[in-house]
Enzyme design. Structure first.
Site, PDB file in Angstrom:
ATOM      1  N   HIS A  87      -9.464   0.741   5.228  1.00 55.59           N
ATOM      2  CA  HIS A  87      -8.196   0.938   5.935  1.00 55.59           C
ATOM      3  C   HIS A  87      -8.426   1.871   7.117  1.00 55.59           C
ATOM      4  O   HIS A  87      -9.251   2.788   7.051  1.00 55.59           O
ATOM      5  CB  HIS A  87      -7.145   1.521   4.982  1.00 55.59           C
ATOM      6  CG  HIS A  87      -5.764   1.507   5.529  1.00 55.59           C
ATOM      7  ND1 HIS A  87      -5.310   2.445   6.440  1.00 55.59           N
ATOM      8  CD2 HIS A  87      -4.726   0.664   5.294  1.00 55.59           C
ATOM      9  CE1 HIS A  87      -4.053   2.176   6.735  1.00 55.59           C
ATOM     10  NE2 HIS A  87      -3.674   1.102   6.059  1.00 55.59           N
ATOM     11  N   GLY A 112       2.780   1.890  11.015  1.00 52.46           N
ATOM     12  CA  GLY A 112       3.761   2.961  10.897  1.00 52.46           C
ATOM     13  C   GLY A 112       4.456   3.351  12.186  1.00 52.46           C
ATOM     14  O   GLY A 112       5.175   4.349  12.234  1.00 52.46           O
ATOM     15  N   ASN A 124       0.861  -1.182   0.000  1.00 55.78           N
ATOM     16  CA  ASN A 124       0.000   0.000   0.000  1.00 55.78           C
ATOM     17  C   ASN A 124       0.896   1.231   0.000  1.00 55.78           C
ATOM     18  O   ASN A 124       1.493   1.571   1.017  1.00 55.78           O
ATOM     19  CB  ASN A 124      -0.909  -0.014   1.236  1.00 55.78           C
ATOM     20  CG  ASN A 124      -1.776   1.224   1.338  1.00 55.78           C
ATOM     21  OD1 ASN A 124      -1.898   1.996   0.393  1.00 55.78           O
ATOM     22  ND2 ASN A 124      -2.409   1.401   2.492  1.00 55.78           N
ATOM     23  N   LYS A 178      -0.011   4.253  -0.267  1.00 54.65           N
ATOM     24  CA  LYS A 178      -0.677   5.406   0.357  1.00 54.65           C
ATOM     25  C   LYS A 178      -0.469   6.656  -0.521  1.00 54.65           C
ATOM     26  O   LYS A 178      -0.524   6.555  -1.749  1.00 54.65           O
ATOM     27  CB  LYS A 178      -0.186   5.589   1.789  1.00 54.65           C
ATOM     28  CG  LYS A 178      -0.359   4.294   2.611  1.00 54.65           C
ATOM     29  CD  LYS A 178      -0.051   4.455   4.070  1.00 54.65           C
ATOM     30  CE  LYS A 178      -0.236   3.124   4.793  1.00 54.65           C
ATOM     31  NZ  LYS A 178      -0.031   3.249   6.250  1.00 54.65           N
ATOM     32  N   GLU A 205      -5.064  -5.253  10.500  1.00 56.17           N
ATOM     33  CA  GLU A 205      -4.069  -4.225  10.774  1.00 56.17           C
ATOM     34  C   GLU A 205      -4.385  -3.544  12.099  1.00 56.17           C
ATOM     35  O   GLU A 205      -5.216  -2.632  12.142  1.00 56.17           O
ATOM     36  CB  GLU A 205      -4.055  -3.176   9.661  1.00 56.17           C
ATOM     37  CG  GLU A 205      -3.529  -3.684   8.342  1.00 56.17           C
ATOM     38  CD  GLU A 205      -3.105  -2.535   7.438  1.00 56.17           C
ATOM     39  OE1 GLU A 205      -1.975  -2.581   6.931  1.00 56.17           O
ATOM     40  OE2 GLU A 205      -3.878  -1.580   7.269  1.00 56.17           O
ATOM     41  N   SER A 262       3.609  -2.470  10.414  1.00 53.12           N
ATOM     42  CA  SER A 262       5.057  -2.493  10.639  1.00 53.12           C
ATOM     43  C   SER A 262       5.690  -3.811  10.205  1.00 53.12           C
ATOM     44  O   SER A 262       6.605  -4.329  10.860  1.00 53.12           O
ATOM     45  CB  SER A 262       5.376  -2.193  12.117  1.00 53.12           C
ATOM     46  OG  SER A 262       4.961  -0.882  12.459  1.00 53.12           O
ATOM     47  N   GLU A 321      -6.877   4.303   8.189  1.00 53.99           N
ATOM     48  CA  GLU A 321      -6.693   5.724   7.892  1.00 53.99           C
ATOM     49  C   GLU A 321      -7.929   6.310   7.217  1.00 53.99           C
ATOM     50  O   GLU A 321      -8.242   7.490   7.388  1.00 53.99           O
ATOM     51  CB  GLU A 321      -5.444   5.897   7.016  1.00 53.99           C
ATOM     52  CG  GLU A 321      -4.166   5.617   7.798  1.00 53.99           C
ATOM     53  CD  GLU A 321      -2.955   5.304   6.929  1.00 53.99           C
ATOM     54  OE1 GLU A 321      -1.892   4.997   7.506  1.00 53.99           O
ATOM     55  OE2 GLU A 321      -3.073   5.352   5.687  1.00 53.99           O
TER      56      GLU A 321
END
Length: 247
Positions: free
Chosen positions: A93, A169, A10, A12, A163, A207, A95
């Site tokens: 996702h 991250g 991904n 992003k 996730e 990660s 985010e």
């Protein structure tokens, strides 16, 4: 049928045309990987990436609208992703759920639209740090699966990615036992509801990097990874592809 092994990247909101050189490096270094490889770049790169990879690396979008067309400025329809060269699309996702307040119901509608357009929906689920610390992880994942996965989901048109929000991250990774517990729950819930849950590809994301990929892929019911930052460079994503191929 065993679940597919899928190494998904991904990108992003990263990458310009110059970044497509990374595709050339991946193709050169991994001409015949023992797993499927998918990269989901920004929408601006979908068509040129698909042309560059010539089907050897699958290309996907990072989101789609539930509607097929209309007055939705800035959005993109699943059929448009398909037309540009996508075979997959990431949906739900964290985010998107956080930054755009997406609900399970919206993710479900988008996944149904993706299926209608012939795309594989990569549906993301995951708990926050507060929910993990409160012991709510399994309840949260169960609810997200129930709400986000449409009734028409099959192992052929849907991939599930776990996730944990607190691991994306941050460099933090759940323990192997924590990942195994969630993936076993997802397998059981999908089997109970859809019947072919044993065949769904279940990815772990959060990660993932060359140094921990082999350990993660050795965990039961982990069939691949949804990789963020480490997918941007072939020198990082390549070893992850190799680890999954060997798993």
């Amino acid at each position: 049928m065993a679940p597919r092994k899928l190494a998904a990247g991904n990108w992003k909101m990263n990458g310009t045309l110059a970044a497509l050189a990374e595709i050339d490096r991946l193709l050169a270094d991994h001409p015949a990987p023992g797993c499927e490889v998918l990269i989901c770049p920004p929408a601006t790169l979908i068509h040129p990436m698909a042309a560059r990879s010539q089907g050897r690396i699958a290309v996907g979008g990072q989101d789609c609208h539930a509607k097929t067309s209309g007055a939705h400025t800035g959005d993109i329809a699943a059929a448009q992703l398909r037309d540009a060269g996508s075979s997959h699309v990431i949906l739900g996702h964290s985010e998107r759920r956080t930054d755009h307040a997406e609900t399970d119901e919206q993710v479900r509608a988008k996944a149904a639209a993706a299926h209608e357009a012939g795309l594989v929906a990569v549906i993301c689920v995951g708990e926050t740090e507060v929910q993990r610390d409160a012991g709510q992880t399994l309840d949260v994942i169960s609810a997200q699966l129930a709400g986000s996965v449409p009734d028409g989901a099959t192992a052929a048109n849907t991939v599930i990615a776990y996730e944990p929000v607190w691991a994306i991250g941050t460099g933090r990774t759940p323990t192997s036992d924590q990942i195994a517990e969630v993936h076993a729950l997802m397998r059981e819930r999908l089997s109970a509801r859809l019947g072919d849950g044993a065949d769904f590809a279940l990815l772990y994301g959060g990660s993932v990097k060359p140094g921990n990929a082999a350990e993660i892929f050795a965990i039961p019911h982990v069939n691949g990874a949804l990789v963020g930052g480490a997918s941007l460079k072939a020198e990082d994503f390549g070893p992850i592809i190799a680890a999954l191929s060997a798993a």
